[in-house]
Motif scaffolding. Structure first.
Motif, PDB file in Angstrom:
ATOM      1  N   HIS A  14       0.838  -1.210   0.000  1.00 50.01           N
ATOM      2  CA  HIS A  14       0.000   0.000   0.000  1.00 50.01           C
ATOM      3  C   HIS A  14       0.868   1.254   0.000  1.00 50.01           C
ATOM      4  O   HIS A  14       0.589   2.223  -0.723  1.00 50.01           O
ATOM      5  CB  HIS A  14      -0.914   0.022   1.239  1.00 50.01           C
ATOM      6  CG  HIS A  14      -1.803  -1.172   1.368  1.00 50.01           C
ATOM      7  ND1 HIS A  14      -2.221  -1.923   0.297  1.00 50.01           N
ATOM      8  CD2 HIS A  14      -2.367  -1.752   2.473  1.00 50.01           C
ATOM      9  CE1 HIS A  14      -2.992  -2.908   0.709  1.00 50.01           C
ATOM     10  NE2 HIS A  14      -3.093  -2.828   2.041  1.00 50.01           N
ATOM     11  N   VAL A  15       1.925   1.228   0.817  1.00 49.38           N
ATOM     12  CA  VAL A  15       2.815   2.393   0.907  1.00 49.38           C
ATOM     13  C   VAL A  15       3.485   2.651  -0.440  1.00 49.38           C
ATOM     14  O   VAL A  15       3.579   3.803  -0.895  1.00 49.38           O
ATOM     15  CB  VAL A  15       3.868   2.181   2.015  1.00 49.38           C
ATOM     16  CG1 VAL A  15       4.935   3.274   1.949  1.00 49.38           C
ATOM     17  CG2 VAL A  15       3.216   2.160   3.388  1.00 49.38           C
ATOM     18  N   VAL A  16       3.953   1.590  -1.085  1.00 46.42           N
ATOM     19  CA  VAL A  16       4.605   1.750  -2.396  1.00 46.42           C
ATOM     20  C   VAL A  16       3.646   2.372  -3.397  1.00 46.42           C
ATOM     21  O   VAL A  16       4.001   3.320  -4.124  1.00 46.42           O
ATOM     22  CB  VAL A  16       5.125   0.388  -2.908  1.00 46.42           C
ATOM     23  CG1 VAL A  16       5.586   0.505  -4.357  1.00 46.42           C
ATOM     24  CG2 VAL A  16       6.261  -0.118  -2.037  1.00 46.42           C
ATOM     25  N   VAL A  17       2.417   1.860  -3.449  1.00 39.41           N
ATOM     26  CA  VAL A  17       1.433   2.394  -4.399  1.00 39.41           C
ATOM     27  C   VAL A  17       1.116   3.851  -4.092  1.00 39.41           C
ATOM     28  O   VAL A  17       1.042   4.701  -4.999  1.00 39.41           O
ATOM     29  CB  VAL A  17       0.150   1.540  -4.379  1.00 39.41           C
ATOM     30  CG1 VAL A  17      -0.944   2.186  -5.241  1.00 39.41           C
ATOM     31  CG2 VAL A  17       0.442   0.130  -4.880  1.00 39.41           C
ATOM     32  N   LEU A  18       0.943   4.159  -2.818  1.00 44.26           N
ATOM     33  CA  LEU A  18       0.611   5.531  -2.422  1.00 44.26           C
ATOM     34  C   LEU A  18       1.774   6.496  -2.666  1.00 44.26           C
ATOM     35  O   LEU A  18       1.567   7.711  -2.759  1.00 44.26           O
ATOM     36  CB  LEU A  18       0.200   5.574  -0.951  1.00 44.26           C
ATOM     37  CG  LEU A  18      -1.123   4.865  -0.630  1.00 44.26           C
ATOM     38  CD1 LEU A  18      -1.370   4.857   0.874  1.00 44.26           C
ATOM     39  CD2 LEU A  18      -2.280   5.546  -1.363  1.00 44.26           C
ATOM     40  N   LEU A  19       2.987   5.966  -2.774  1.00 46.37           N
ATOM     41  CA  LEU A  19       4.141   6.823  -3.085  1.00 46.37           C
ATOM     42  C   LEU A  19       4.308   7.022  -4.587  1.00 46.37           C
ATOM     43  O   LEU A  19       4.643   8.121  -5.038  1.00 46.37           O
ATOM     44  CB  LEU A  19       5.420   6.215  -2.489  1.00 46.37           C
ATOM     45  CG  LEU A  19       5.589   6.303  -0.973  1.00 46.37           C
ATOM     46  CD1 LEU A  19       6.854   5.567  -0.538  1.00 46.37           C
ATOM     47  CD2 LEU A  19       5.645   7.749  -0.506  1.00 46.37           C
ATOM     48  N   VAL A  20       4.102   5.955  -5.366  1.00 38.63           N
ATOM     49  CA  VAL A  20       4.345   6.068  -6.804  1.00 38.63           C
ATOM     50  C   VAL A  20       3.269   6.899  -7.497  1.00 38.63           C
ATOM     51  O   VAL A  20       3.554   7.570  -8.503  1.00 38.63           O
ATOM     52  CB  VAL A  20       4.464   4.682  -7.476  1.00 38.63           C
ATOM     53  CG1 VAL A  20       5.612   3.897  -6.901  1.00 38.63           C
ATOM     54  CG2 VAL A  20       3.172   3.904  -7.419  1.00 38.63           C
ATOM     55  N   ILE A  21       2.043   6.889  -6.975  1.00 40.39           N
ATOM     56  CA  ILE A  21       0.979   7.660  -7.640  1.00 40.39           C
ATOM     57  C   ILE A  21       1.301   9.155  -7.666  1.00 40.39           C
ATOM     58  O   ILE A  21       1.295   9.776  -8.737  1.00 40.39           O
ATOM     59  CB  ILE A  21      -0.390   7.379  -6.981  1.00 40.39           C
ATOM     60  CG1 ILE A  21      -0.848   5.959  -7.332  1.00 40.39           C
ATOM     61  CG2 ILE A  21      -1.429   8.400  -7.454  1.00 40.39           C
ATOM     62  CD1 ILE A  21      -2.126   5.535  -6.632  1.00 40.39           C
ATOM     63  N   PRO A  22       1.595   9.805  -6.526  1.00 39.18           N
ATOM     64  CA  PRO A  22       1.946  11.233  -6.608  1.00 39.18           C
ATOM     65  C   PRO A  22       3.236  11.474  -7.390  1.00 39.18           C
ATOM     66  O   PRO A  22       3.393  12.529  -8.022  1.00 39.18           O
ATOM     67  CB  PRO A  22       2.089  11.655  -5.146  1.00 39.18           C
ATOM     68  CG  PRO A  22       2.270  10.399  -4.377  1.00 39.18           C
ATOM     69  CD  PRO A  22       1.528   9.344  -5.120  1.00 39.18           C
ATOM     70  N   ALA A  23       4.171  10.503  -7.359  1.00 42.33           N
ATOM     71  CA  ALA A  23       5.399  10.662  -8.137  1.00 42.33           C
ATOM     72  C   ALA A  23       5.073  10.695  -9.623  1.00 42.33           C
ATOM     73  O   ALA A  23       5.615  11.520 -10.376  1.00 42.33           O
ATOM     74  CB  ALA A  23       6.375   9.523  -7.828  1.00 42.33           C
ATOM     75  N   PHE A  24       4.177   9.807 -10.081  1.00 41.08           N
ATOM     76  CA  PHE A  24       3.787   9.781 -11.489  1.00 41.08           C
ATOM     77  C   PHE A  24       3.014  11.044 -11.859  1.00 41.08           C
ATOM     78  O   PHE A  24       3.146  11.560 -12.974  1.00 41.08           O
ATOM     79  CB  PHE A  24       2.951   8.543 -11.790  1.00 41.08           C
ATOM     80  CG  PHE A  24       3.727   7.243 -11.754  1.00 41.08           C
ATOM     81  CD1 PHE A  24       5.106   7.246 -11.768  1.00 41.08           C
ATOM     82  CD2 PHE A  24       3.067   6.024 -11.707  1.00 41.08           C
ATOM     83  CE1 PHE A  24       5.837   6.059 -11.727  1.00 41.08           C
ATOM     84  CE2 PHE A  24       3.781   4.828 -11.679  1.00 41.08           C
ATOM     85  CZ  PHE A  24       5.168   4.855 -11.688  1.00 41.08           C
ATOM     86  N   VAL A  25       2.193  11.543 -10.929  1.00 42.85           N
ATOM     87  CA  VAL A  25       1.472  12.800 -11.176  1.00 42.85           C
ATOM     88  C   VAL A  25       2.467  13.938 -11.378  1.00 42.85           C
ATOM     89  O   VAL A  25       2.345  14.742 -12.322  1.00 42.85           O
ATOM     90  CB  VAL A  25       0.514  13.122 -10.012  1.00 42.85           C
ATOM     91  CG1 VAL A  25      -0.044  14.548 -10.163  1.00 42.85           C
ATOM     92  CG2 VAL A  25      -0.622  12.113  -9.959  1.00 42.85           C
ATOM     93  N   PHE A  26       3.466  14.016 -10.503  1.00 44.57           N
ATOM     94  CA  PHE A  26       4.482  15.074 -10.610  1.00 44.57           C
ATOM     95  C   PHE A  26       5.243  14.971 -11.927  1.00 44.57           C
ATOM     96  O   PHE A  26       5.456  15.979 -12.617  1.00 44.57           O
ATOM     97  CB  PHE A  26       5.451  14.985  -9.435  1.00 44.57           C
ATOM     98  CG  PHE A  26       6.661  15.872  -9.573  1.00 44.57           C
ATOM     99  CD1 PHE A  26       6.578  17.229  -9.300  1.00 44.57           C
ATOM    100  CD2 PHE A  26       7.880  15.344 -10.007  1.00 44.57           C
ATOM    101  CE1 PHE A  26       7.690  18.053  -9.446  1.00 44.57           C
ATOM    102  CE2 PHE A  26       8.987  16.156 -10.158  1.00 44.57           C
ATOM    103  CZ  PHE A  26       8.895  17.510  -9.878  1.00 44.57           C
ATOM    104  N   LEU A  27       5.689  13.753 -12.276  1.00 48.45           N
ATOM    105  CA  LEU A  27       6.461  13.577 -13.505  1.00 48.45           C
ATOM    106  C   LEU A  27       5.627  13.918 -14.734  1.00 48.45           C
ATOM    107  O   LEU A  27       6.133  14.504 -15.699  1.00 48.45           O
ATOM    108  CB  LEU A  27       6.980  12.140 -13.596  1.00 48.45           C
ATOM    109  CG  LEU A  27       8.081  11.781 -12.591  1.00 48.45           C
ATOM    110  CD1 LEU A  27       8.342  10.279 -12.591  1.00 48.45           C
ATOM    111  CD2 LEU A  27       9.364  12.543 -12.900  1.00 48.45           C
TER     112      LEU A  27
END
Length: 261
Positions: A14-27
């Protein structure tokens, strides 16, 4: 049935998914920003290249920097070349060949001049061999060309250094070059595209800038990063459902066995 979602292994996922989503939004947003920036730059440069020439003095004055929106603007300027203060600009490859830009001041009168990049010449056969440089025309000429800002180490990526051969420079920097001249240099310089009367022979013309696709690749990359958000969420949901189905199947196995008996 979904209490397994609170186990350490699933909490980590869950933590990994919740971290990658905002990272992908930023990128994705960063790529869209680059798309807008490059598209705007492409539009400005294209319009400036296609515009009718205007007198250089209408856009820039001695010691004044060229404005961002005036880069590559087609300009005209009249005067006489001062070949005695001509320079060669090192490390300027063209069409895969090493060579030099031919930089010559054009004296416009009233104690003023403008640097003109008359074109490109190939390097000599060896590092010690001087290139063959066509002489600048004598007398009055009218030059048309692309207005370019003066170069700096930051804008060009070329580092200044001392010990160069006489008459050679690394950067087209009017402020630095003008300190040793008997007249004031206009800000920026002109990249020659036409001249009347024409000089024969003449250096090879410098190609017009490639404005590219205007950031089209950045737009595609932005969509790609945002598509990854859907992939991440979809994969997360798929794993949860698969785990739940597997656990439900295992819980039902004993009951099926007893029924068969």
């Amino acid at each position: 049935m979904y209490r397994f979602l609170l186990t350490p292994r699933w909490l980590a996922l869950h933590v990994v998914v919740l971290l990658v989503i905002p990272a992908f939004v930023f990128l994705g947003r960063w790529q869209f920003g680059r798309y807008e920036e490059r598209s705007t730059n492409s539009d400005v440069v294209t319009a400036n290249l296609e515009a009718k020439p205007v007198p250089m003095g209408d856009l820039v004055a001695p010691g004044q920097a060229v404005k961002e929106d005036d880069r590559f603007r087609s300009v005209s300027v009249a005067g006489a070349y001062d070949a005695s203060h001509g320079l060669l600009v090192r490390r300027r490859p063209q069409d895969g060949r090493n060579g030099f830009y031919v930089l010559t001041p054009l004296v416009t009168g009233n104690g003023q001049a403008v640097l003109v990049n008359r074109g490109w010449v190939p390097a000599g056969a060896t590092a010690e061999t001087a290139p063959v440089v066509p002489a600048a025309p004598t007398g009055q000429v009218t030059v048309t060309g692309r207005l370019r800002p003066g170069e700096t180490e930051d804008s060009s990526g070329i580092k200044e250094r001392s010990g160069l051969p006489q008459g050679q420079v690394l950067l087209i920097n009017p402020a630095r070059i003008g300190s040793g001249l008997p007249y004031r240099l206009m800000g920026g310089y002109v990249e020659l595209t036409g001249q009347e009367p024409k000089g024969q022979p003449a250096p090879e013309p410098v190609p017009a800038p490639d404005v590219g696709s205007g950031g089209g690749l950045n737009f595609a990359y932005g969509l790609q990063w945002w598509a990854f958000i859907g992939v991440a969420i979809g994969g997360w949901i798929m794993l949860i459902r698969r785990e739940a189905a597997d656990r439900q199947a295992k819980d039902g196995e004993p009951e099926k066995v007893r029924t068969a008996d």
